[in-house]
Design an enzyme around this catalytic site. Structure first.
Site, mmCIF file in Angstrom:
data_model
loop_
_atom_site.group_PDB
_atom_site.id
_atom_site.type_symbol
_atom_site.label_atom_id
_atom_site.label_comp_id
_atom_site.label_asym_id
_atom_site.label_seq_id
_atom_site.Cartn_x
_atom_site.Cartn_y
_atom_site.Cartn_z
ATOM 1 N N GLY A 1 23.157 104.701 20.612
ATOM 2 C CA GLY A 1 23.978 103.645 19.712
ATOM 3 C C GLY A 1 24.522 104.343 18.648
ATOM 4 N N ASP A 2 24.477 105.679 18.198
ATOM 5 C CA ASP A 2 25.120 106.292 17.133
ATOM 6 C C ASP A 2 24.944 107.746 17.676
ATOM 7 O OD1 ASP A 2 26.680 107.124 14.996
ATOM 8 O OD2 ASP A 2 24.935 106.726 13.663
ATOM 9 N N TYR A 3 25.412 108.027 18.923
ATOM 10 C CA TYR A 3 25.134 109.314 19.322
ATOM 11 C C TYR A 3 26.189 110.430 18.868
ATOM 12 C CZ TYR A 3 24.205 113.043 22.592
ATOM 13 O OH TYR A 3 23.662 114.281 23.093
#
Length: 243
Positions: free
Chosen positions: A166-168
């Site tokens: 989701g926030d790589y």
């Protein structure tokens, strides 16, 4: 990773967390406006995250889910009181993707960054606490932007079939000399479309390395056979609507 020694009002913390903090040297490791993060260098090395009430619940549940597969630090405690959330996690050895010399070899960094994303996306989805991340993000985008016509004109449509971060981004992966140690900051994760993480992976490499020349290295290491350009475009637009 940022670590500045500081003091903390230990008696104001929940009792279970006091036990970890009272004999530890405490360092401010905050890097976000949404939460404060402290490194507790004690008998058990740990990280303590503080946020508004309810703000850390998703992160706690996703960290716990991924840690059971050995890919994230163990959650020691999650406590939500009348005004604040507390998330205590074991610290893993290593530094994040922009620290510890990891930027010194951009090609190797891009390669392992792609490999480790494939590792995350290979996890079983059974039992994931957030099974519909794309629908959640579309609802969030709708709340922020009344006009969603831009998405309707795109060819691709997302497929929620893998565990996504989701926030790589590079600061959210811990390595030791490029060897994987764990994913952190999983509060935006769940079952979603792999291309959402691929978009952020490409973004962070370009941002942190100041060039996009390692794009193919990252995508090759991930596996280009599983990449759909239309879905990647959809997820890139969605990511910018949610941001």
């Amino acid at each position: 990773m940022k670590r500045v020694e500081t003091v903390c009002n230990i008696e104001a913390l929940p009792l279970i967390i006091q036990e970890y903090a009272k004999a530890a040297r405490i360092y401010d490791s905050s890097c976000s406006e949404n939460a404060r993060t402290f490194f507790l260098d004690g008998t058990v090395r740990s990280y303590l995250k503080l946020g508004k009430k309810g703000a850390l619940e998703k992160e706690s549940r996703m960290m716990d889910f991924v840690s059971r597969e050995g890919l994230a630090p163990k959650v020691i405690a999650y406590i939500s009181d009348v005004s604040e959330d507390y998330l205590l996690m074991e610290a893993v050895t290593g530094e994040d993707g922009v620290s510890g010399g990891h930027l010194d070899n951009p090609s190797k960094l891009a390669h392992v960054f792609g490999e480790y994303l494939r590792l995350l996306h290979s996890l079983p989805t059974t039992g994931c606490p957030y099974p519909s991340r794309t629908a959640e993000m579309l609802a969030e985008a709708q709340n922020k932007h009344a006009d969603m016509e831009i998405l309707k004109h795109l060819k691709g449509s997302p497929v929620d079939d893998v565990i996504i971060h989701g926030d790589y981004c590079l600061p959210n992966i811990i390595m030791e000399h490029y060897q994987f140690k764990g994913f952190i900051d999983l509060g935006s994760g769940g079952i979603g479309d792999r291309h959402y993480d691929l978009y952020w992976g490409l973004w962070t490499l370009a941002y942190n390395l100041k060039t996009d020349q390692y794009k193919d290295t990252f995508l090759d290491a991930y596996g280009k056979a599983d990449i759909n350009e239309d879905r990647l475009e959809f997820c890139s637009v969605l990511a910018n609507l949610v941001e």
